[in-house]
Design a protein around this motif. Structure first.
Motif, PDB file in Angstrom:
ATOM      1  N   ARG A 320       0.822  -1.211   0.000  1.00 18.30           N
ATOM      2  CA  ARG A 320       0.000   0.000   0.000  1.00 18.30           C
ATOM      3  C   ARG A 320       0.856   1.261   0.000  1.00 18.30           C
ATOM      4  O   ARG A 320       0.357   2.358  -0.246  1.00 18.30           O
ATOM      5  CB  ARG A 320      -0.914  -0.001   1.225  1.00 18.30           C
ATOM      6  CG  ARG A 320      -1.948  -1.126   1.216  1.00 18.30           C
ATOM      7  CD  ARG A 320      -2.849  -1.065   2.416  1.00 18.30           C
ATOM      8  NE  ARG A 320      -3.700  -2.239   2.497  1.00 18.30           N
ATOM      9  CZ  ARG A 320      -4.614  -2.451   3.434  1.00 18.30           C
ATOM     10  NH1 ARG A 320      -4.775  -1.555   4.381  1.00 18.30           N
ATOM     11  NH2 ARG A 320      -5.339  -3.541   3.444  1.00 18.30           N
ATOM     12  N   GLU A 322       2.852   1.916  -2.145  1.00 17.46           N
ATOM     13  CA  GLU A 322       2.767   2.357  -3.543  1.00 17.46           C
ATOM     14  C   GLU A 322       1.532   3.222  -3.745  1.00 17.46           C
ATOM     15  O   GLU A 322       1.553   4.194  -4.498  1.00 17.46           O
ATOM     16  CB  GLU A 322       2.714   1.139  -4.473  1.00 17.46           C
ATOM     17  CG  GLU A 322       2.711   1.498  -5.948  1.00 17.46           C
ATOM     18  CD  GLU A 322       2.732   0.266  -6.840  1.00 17.46           C
ATOM     19  OE1 GLU A 322       2.904   0.430  -8.055  1.00 17.46           O
ATOM     20  OE2 GLU A 322       2.583  -0.844  -6.311  1.00 17.46           O
ATOM     21  N   ALA A 323       0.456   2.864  -3.035  1.00 16.86           N
ATOM     22  CA  ALA A 323      -0.770   3.644  -3.151  1.00 16.86           C
ATOM     23  C   ALA A 323      -0.570   5.059  -2.619  1.00 16.86           C
ATOM     24  O   ALA A 323      -1.123   6.025  -3.165  1.00 16.86           O
ATOM     25  CB  ALA A 323      -1.901   2.952  -2.384  1.00 16.86           C
ATOM     26  N   GLY A 325       2.235   6.730  -2.693  1.00 15.15           N
ATOM     27  CA  GLY A 325       3.005   7.447  -3.712  1.00 15.15           C
ATOM     28  C   GLY A 325       2.144   7.920  -4.862  1.00 15.15           C
ATOM     29  O   GLY A 325       2.278   9.051  -5.346  1.00 15.15           O
ATOM     30  N   LYS A 326       1.232   7.052  -5.296  1.00 17.51           N
ATOM     31  CA  LYS A 326       0.366   7.412  -6.420  1.00 17.51           C
ATOM     32  C   LYS A 326      -0.667   8.468  -6.011  1.00 17.51           C
ATOM     33  O   LYS A 326      -0.971   9.389  -6.769  1.00 17.51           O
ATOM     34  CB  LYS A 326      -0.343   6.166  -6.948  1.00 17.51           C
ATOM     35  CG  LYS A 326       0.587   5.184  -7.664  1.00 17.51           C
ATOM     36  CD  LYS A 326      -0.181   3.974  -8.170  1.00 17.51           C
ATOM     37  CE  LYS A 326       0.734   3.029  -8.928  1.00 17.51           C
ATOM     38  NZ  LYS A 326       0.018   1.822  -9.422  1.00 17.51           N
ATOM     39  N   MET A 327      -1.199   8.324  -4.815  1.00 20.83           N
ATOM     40  CA  MET A 327      -2.233   9.246  -4.351  1.00 20.83           C
ATOM     41  C   MET A 327      -1.730  10.679  -4.297  1.00 20.83           C
ATOM     42  O   MET A 327      -2.418  11.620  -4.714  1.00 20.83           O
ATOM     43  CB  MET A 327      -2.726   8.817  -2.961  1.00 20.83           C
ATOM     44  CG  MET A 327      -3.702   9.784  -2.309  1.00 20.83           C
ATOM     45  SD  MET A 327      -5.283   9.895  -3.192  1.00 20.83           S
ATOM     46  CE  MET A 327      -5.954   8.265  -2.794  1.00 20.83           C
ATOM     47  N   LYS A 329       1.242  11.693  -5.685  1.00 18.73           N
ATOM     48  CA  LYS A 329       2.187  11.944  -6.782  1.00 18.73           C
ATOM     49  C   LYS A 329       3.610  12.194  -6.251  1.00 18.73           C
ATOM     50  O   LYS A 329       4.285  13.154  -6.638  1.00 18.73           O
ATOM     51  CB  LYS A 329       1.725  13.125  -7.640  1.00 18.73           C
ATOM     52  CG  LYS A 329       0.404  12.869  -8.370  1.00 18.73           C
ATOM     53  CD  LYS A 329      -0.002  14.045  -9.226  1.00 18.73           C
ATOM     54  CE  LYS A 329      -1.228  13.729 -10.076  1.00 18.73           C
ATOM     55  NZ  LYS A 329      -2.388  13.296  -9.301  1.00 18.73           N
ATOM     56  N   THR A 331       7.606  11.348  -5.672  1.00 16.56           N
ATOM     57  CA  THR A 331       8.722  10.711  -6.357  1.00 16.56           C
ATOM     58  C   THR A 331       9.189   9.545  -5.486  1.00 16.56           C
ATOM     59  O   THR A 331       8.878   9.485  -4.285  1.00 16.56           O
ATOM     60  CB  THR A 331       9.892  11.684  -6.554  1.00 16.56           C
ATOM     61  OG1 THR A 331      10.436  12.006  -5.259  1.00 16.56           O
ATOM     62  CG2 THR A 331       9.436  12.961  -7.261  1.00 16.56           C
TER      63      THR A 331
END
Length: 393
Positions: A320, A322-323, A325-327, A329, A331
């Motif tokens: 999660r 990773e989630a 990081g994506k949420m 944005k 680096t």
């Protein structure tokens, strides 16, 4: 019986015999891995056997830091070591995938980067190719915000790339390597001989209880007795080890009963069992069977079938992260700094952990504030805690 029937019968018998041999091989291998948990001198032999079982020629236990400054392999077989940091840095952007991967699940080179990109690196040209390595299959065993522990096997060019069978075999053995590694690391059992295991129990900092198949308490070290006396997660009920949570208690009952039948019977049960106290404190328990291999000597001393190790759980992130990081944005570096703030502490501590200047970390923290809307480091900790889970088990 006609010829076709006889041939079918012979084929079935051969397949059955092969299946029994495979099960016995896996059982023997698991036993060797568990022995290494309490006898560090057995790791190289265990890793060699696992490498051949999975289908490789070299393997190791690897610890990687998120800043790419350190990659260590304290136990390994069949590989040239150390790996120059400069060469590792060339593939580090792809290796970040290990920090986000699911625990125990096989990861191969193709999951991290295209093969043609790998072969263009100095890492491949100067380190992997001279050894004949063309592929790598690994599994994450444990991770924190700043490091990851993993087991990996290198495939030789004569064996070809990782296939479904290779992934399957890695999936079979990875949970057992994880159990052995986490027990060995968690309690720092630097024991010359497995037979001395019982003599070290009372000196361990973490809780440890030896039990029989019915959960009867055979021996408890000082830390374990303190846990039982507190009665928050485990307690002594008429001489038996009982978990305060009913579901956990049922799991432990099944684990102890299976342990009496040996390593293979226990399977993947009893690895990282989560325990939650009345006031929200989290603990992790690991069960190690004592009825097979060199561990049998330790069990016989106390007529125990299993050792249950218990420690407080550190905050650990699943994929999660990773989630997150994506949420927001983030680096890769910003994500690592965010997780490090949770695991390590403030800016000075993170700077030391990453080996960079405090000003560099402050810049990343400033970016984190801007992207997440947080105004204090405490807010960042709360944000991560919202995505975090107890150590995967």
């Amino acid at each position: 019986m006609n010829t076709v029937s006889r041939l079918r019968l012979l084929s079935d018998l051969a397949a059955s015999a092969a299946s029994r041999r495979d099960r016995q091989q896996l059982s023997d291998l698991i036993s060797l891995v568990y022995d290494a948990a309490i006898d560090q001198s057995l790791w190289e032999n265990a890793i060699e056997s696992v490498a051949y079982f999975v289908g490789g020629v070299g393997a190791g236990l690897f610890w990687k830091d998120t800043d790419a400054q350190h990659v260590s392999a304290p136990h390994r077989f069949g590989i040239v070591w150390p790996l120059p940091v400069a060469l590792f840095r060339q593939i580090y952007p792809a290796a970040v995938g290990h920090f986000l991967a699911e625990i125990e699940q096989p990861i191969v080179t193709a999951d991290l980067m295209p093969y043609d990109e790998l072969t263009a690196t100095g890492f491949y040209q100067e380190w992997a190719r001279p050894q004949g390595f063309i592929d790598f299959v690994s599994a994450v065993l444990d991770r924190s915000a700043t490091s990851v522990a993993m087991f990996g096997v290198f495939r030789h060019e004569r064996d070809g790339f990782v296939d479904d069978e290779t992934r399957h075999r890695m999936r079979l053995i990875a949970p057992h390597i994880r159990r052995a590694v986490m027990i060995a690391r968690m309690f720092d059992l630097r024991i010359a001989e497995a037979g001395t295991f019982a003599d070290t129990l009372d000196g361990l900092d973490a809780g440890l209880c030896l039990v029989d198949a019915g959960g009867r308490l055979i021996h408890t070290n000082a830390a374990g007795q303190a846990i039982l006396d507190a009665g928050d997660i485990l307690h002594d009920a008429g001489g038996r080890l009982v978990a305060c949570d009913a579901k956990v208690n049922q799991t432990l009952r099944e684990v102890f009963a299976a342990a009496e039948q040996g390593d293979a019977a226990l399977g993947t049960q009893g690895i990282a069992v989560p325990l939650i106290g009345k006031h929200g404190e989290r603990y992790i328990a690991h069960a190690l069977p004592l009825t097979s291999g060199a561990r049998r000597r330790a069990g016989v001393i106390y007529t125990a079938v299993a050792a249950l190790f218990v420690r407080k759980a550190a905050l650990a992130m699943s994929s999660r992260s990773e989630a997150i990081g994506k949420m927001f944005k983030l680096t890769p570096t910003e994500l690592r700094v965010l997780l490090a703030i949770v695991e390590v502490g403030g800016v000075p501590e993170v700077a030391v952990a990453f080996g960079v200047a405090e000003t560099t970390v402050r810049t990343h923290v400033s970016n984190l504030f801007e992207k997440t809307g947080a105004t204090r480091q405490a807010d960042l900790v709360k944000l991560v805690a919202g995505y975090a889970t107890p150590m995967a088990g």
